[in-house]
Write an enzyme that holds these catalytic residues in place. Structure first.
Site, mmCIF file in Angstrom:
data_model
loop_
_atom_site.group_PDB
_atom_site.id
_atom_site.type_symbol
_atom_site.label_atom_id
_atom_site.label_comp_id
_atom_site.label_asym_id
_atom_site.label_seq_id
_atom_site.Cartn_x
_atom_site.Cartn_y
_atom_site.Cartn_z
ATOM 1 C CD GLU A 31 7.231 73.935 42.835
ATOM 2 O OE1 GLU A 31 6.474 73.422 41.992
ATOM 3 O OE2 GLU A 31 6.845 74.309 43.953
ATOM 4 C CD GLU A 83 5.967 78.888 44.288
ATOM 5 O OE1 GLU A 83 4.947 78.164 44.376
ATOM 6 O OE2 GLU A 83 6.731 78.862 43.315
HETATM 7 C C1 GAL Z 1 3.995 75.738 42.828
HETATM 8 C C2 GAL Z 1 4.589 76.427 41.599
HETATM 9 C C3 GAL Z 1 3.879 77.724 41.291
HETATM 10 C C4 GAL Z 1 2.388 77.546 41.358
HETATM 11 C C5 GAL Z 1 2.003 76.954 42.688
HETATM 12 C C6 GAL Z 1 0.520 76.757 42.863
HETATM 13 O O1 GAL Z 1 4.326 74.399 42.870
HETATM 14 O O2 GAL Z 1 5.951 76.669 41.768
HETATM 15 O O3 GAL Z 1 4.279 78.170 40.026
HETATM 16 O O4 GAL Z 1 1.968 76.735 40.306
HETATM 17 O O5 GAL Z 1 2.612 75.703 42.824
HETATM 18 O O6 GAL Z 1 0.236 76.211 44.143
#
Ligand code: GAL
Length: 702
Positions: free
Chosen positions: A153, A330
């Site tokens: 990110e 994710e």
């Molecule tokens: C994302 C990040 C992850 C984790 C996640 C939690 O933005 O890439 O490492 O922190 O959020 O929602």
């Protein structure tokens, strides 16, 4: 999917952080057993592992990562191996003070959190390239390796002296080493801001220059360019040892700080992280402490409306690489860092996971595999809870997705065919945000406006690509370009050619106002679109929340619309110059003036929606257009509110995703018998979807 990967099936997995568990060997072996039970076939490893693989400069401890990679391979799970640049170890900070990020107030960050490094620093680039090389050298040929996950990110800009001087150099290139050109483009005689030396130029700051919109725009362009160059530096280091393994970087949807169109050509596969707040309560359900973008909630708390917003971002991600399948890198299996951690209601996990597939993802992946015992994310949703039971609802939900993805394997690599393009352009957004007129209360919300125009297509089951101003419009039947404030050189001409040759354009108020430097057009708004739209905008009236006006549809208009719709917040007072008036304003000093027009131009049509209206207007207007243009729908049937339908195809087999985002049972008629891939049954006549239910139908050989 990029042909380096050649997927035969869909991917299912999670961020995996074994470095947090090195003192718990029994947990690490248990993880492998549980991955098989959850139907996991890929994990992202190493995202935050720098301190564990290089605990001090030049000393590498890859043994644990070797074991993890070997273990994954032993059970047939693939690895997305990450480069660890998003957080540096303490020793880097100790030794190299120049790597600390400086914020816009010119305050240096202390060591801590993450994503707080300078992306210009040659030292940081060198250190990152070095660890990336080591990783690539060691794992390039490892049989578990499937893809390089570059950083995590990319996001925050840095305002340190190194970045300032890189910005000045970039500006010199951009303006041909001619300071006068920059002064002209930035309109610097305003408030005596004329620069007489390149060194006087500084990035925007709340204590300094925050009024120069052209500076703000160029700064954002520079930050994107600098971040892309940092990423390319990372990729080049990996490529020295690993030439044929594809690379990606996980994007953040419509994150405002970077222009993702510039990242797309540099990676092999697009991936992104999606965190909608399901079952929210509108305004009160703010995004979490990390300040995610506002796509993740509906202001009225409707799951189905939020689903449409998420679908928009999925479509954007698919469009970034010309329709190539992307990866959902994710998502949360249960809750994330929102203010209110409301659990997903039964059905929602499968539904929201398959929604990504429905819009062109070839994966469903989570943050994260196992909850850490400590740290800020210890209560964030994970496949494995602190008490690691396979009977937990989340684990069962995840295993169910694993099963479903197996059944949908033939959908991997299939594509979505769109006749409609919705224009969403980061630079245009920056232009609108920097100008902050005609309302200074954040209501000139470009992103929300674009999503409002996207939603009717989502409701009708009509596929849309999301394009920026640089796209080739010619392949679409319909181009919807809400609030096209900034028209970069050549874009007006390309839109004009699109319409002249038979394309249909829909534009709105607050379009054709300024060029790429935020200099207003002097030949009458909407500037380069004036001839295509056949009108001139004289003044834009901004209304207060409670103010009411209305769009009164003219009888016997060619779209078959009737009645009245609200006109609110923005009412453009226009002079048709050849365009036909389809509706007029009802009230005020512009009562009777045109509020909706259509211009015949060449063999195409250009519509102009002069005022902001509501969801009912958008649905009626775009339904009429869809009928006129015979736009293809994923399924020819009446779709109840809250149900969304998409179709992926490889030309032989079609996969029709039917998704119910309401907490009630809904049904729809099928135009032909279909096979339900999730239930292995034939559905004839009526398809019934339970609360948050989803079916995937096929009509082809599969
Ligand atoms: C994302 C990040 C992850 C984790 C996640 C939690 O933005 O890439 O490492 O922190 O959020 O929602």
């Amino acid at each position: 999917m990029h042909d380096m990967i050649k997927l035969q099936h869909l991917l299912h997995g999670a961020d995996y952080n074994p470095e947090q568990w090195l003192k718990y060997p029994e947990i690490l072996s248990e993880d492998l057993r549980l991955m098989a039970l959850a139907g996991v076939n890929v994990v992202s490893v190493g995202i935050f592992s720098w301190a564990s693989i290089e605990p001090e400069q030049g000393r590498y401890t890859f043994d644990w990562l070797d074991c993890v990679m070997d273990g994954l391979h032993s059970i047939g799970v693939k690895a997305f191996l990450a480069t660890p640049s998003s957080q540096r170890p303490n020793w880097v900070s100790d030794k190299y003070p120049e790597v600390f990020r400086m914020d816009e107030r010119r305050v240096r960050n202390l060591h801590g959190m993450r994503a707080c490094s300078c992306f210009t620093s040659p030292v940081y680039r060198q250190l990152v390239a070095n660890i990336n090389r080591k990783l690539a050298e060691r794992y390039a040929k490892h049989p578990a390796l499937m893809l390089w996950h570059i950083s995590n990110e990319y996001g925050l800009d840095c305002h340190c002296p190194l970045c300032q001087s890189a910005f000045q150099s970039w500006l010199k290139e951009r303006y041909d080493h001619n300071l006068e050109k920059l002064n002209d483009a930035w309109w610097t005689p305003f408030w005596s801001h004329t620069y007489t030396d390149w060194r006087q130029i500084e990035s925007p700051s709340p204590q300094g220059e925050f009024g120069s919109q052209a500076l703000a725009l160029d700064w954002k362009r520079f930050v994107t360019k600098q971040m892309v160059s940092f990423m390319k530096n990372e990729i080049a280091a990996v490529r020295e040892f690993s030439r044929d393994v594809p690379v990606t970087t996980n994007l953040m949807g419509t994150f405002g700080g970077l222009d993702y169109w510039k990242f797309a050509p540099e990676v092999d596969v697009i991936s992104w992280d999606s965190y909608p707040q399901w079952h929210g309560r509108g305004e009160f359900d703010r995004s979490g402490p990390f300040g995610a973008s506002n796509y993740n909630r509906d202001t009225e708390g409707r799951d189905w409306a939020l689903a449409a917003d998420v679908a928009f971002v999925h479509d954007l991600m698919r469009s970034l690489k010309d329709g190539q399948p992307f990866l959902l890198m994710e998502s949360t299996p249960s809750v994330n860092c929102s203010w209110v951690q409301k659990q997903k209601r039964p059905g929602m996990h499968l539904l929201s996971s398959l929604q990504a597939i429905a819009h062109g993802s070839d994966s469903v992946m989570y943050f994260q595999w196992r909850k850490g015992r400590g740290g800020i994310e210890k209560f964030h949703g994970a496949v494995i809870d602190h008490f690691a039971s396979t009977e937990n609802r989340t684990f069962r939900d995840v295993a169910e997705v694993g099963q479903a993805l197996k059944m949908l394997a033939p959908a991997a690599g299939t594509r979505i065919d769109a006749e409609v393009a919705i224009l969403y352009d980061w630079e245009n957004r920056w232009g609108i945000d920097a100008a902050c007129d005609p309302r200074r209360d954040g209501k000139t919300d470009y992103e929300q406006t674009v999503r409002n125009h996207y939603r009717p297509f989502w409701r009708m089951g009509i596929a849309c690509d999301i394009v920026n101003e640089d796209a080739d419009f010619a392949k679409y039947k319909l181009l919807v370009a809400p609030m096209l404030y900034m028209v970069r050189p050549g874009v007006g001409e390309r839109i004009e050619a699109f319409v002249r040759n038979g394309g249909v354009l829909v534009a709105t108020y607050w379009s054709g106002i300024a060029d790429e430097s935020d200099l207003c057009f002097l030949n009458g708004f909407p500037g380069p679109l004036r001839q295509t739209l056949g009108l001139r905008s004289e003044e834009l009236d901004a209304l207060y929340e409670g103010d009411q006006n209305a769009i009164v549809i003219q009888p016997n208009n060619p779209l078959g619309l009737a009645g009245e719709y609200p006109a609110r917040l923005f009412c453009d007072v226009i002079h048709p110059e050849g365009a036909e008036t389809l509706a007029n304003y009802r009230d005020d000093y512009y009562a009777g003036r045109a509020a909706l027009t259509c211009n015949r131009f060449g063999v195409g049509l250009a519509y102009y929606i002069a005022a902001q209206s509501d969801e009912r207007f958008h649905l009626d207007f775009y339904s009429a257009l869809a009928r006129e243009l015979h736009l293809k729908r994923a399924l020819e049937t009446e779709i109840p509110e809250g149900v969304s339908i998409t179709r992926r195809s490889d030309g032989e087999s079609d996969f029709i995703f039917v998704m119910n985002f309401k907490p009630i049972t809904q049904s729809l008629k099928l135009p032909q018998p279909c096979r339900n891939l999730l239930g292995e049954s034939v559905v004839d006549g009526t398809l019934i979807l339970g609360a948050y239910g989803v079916s995937v139908l096929t009509t082809g050989r599969e």
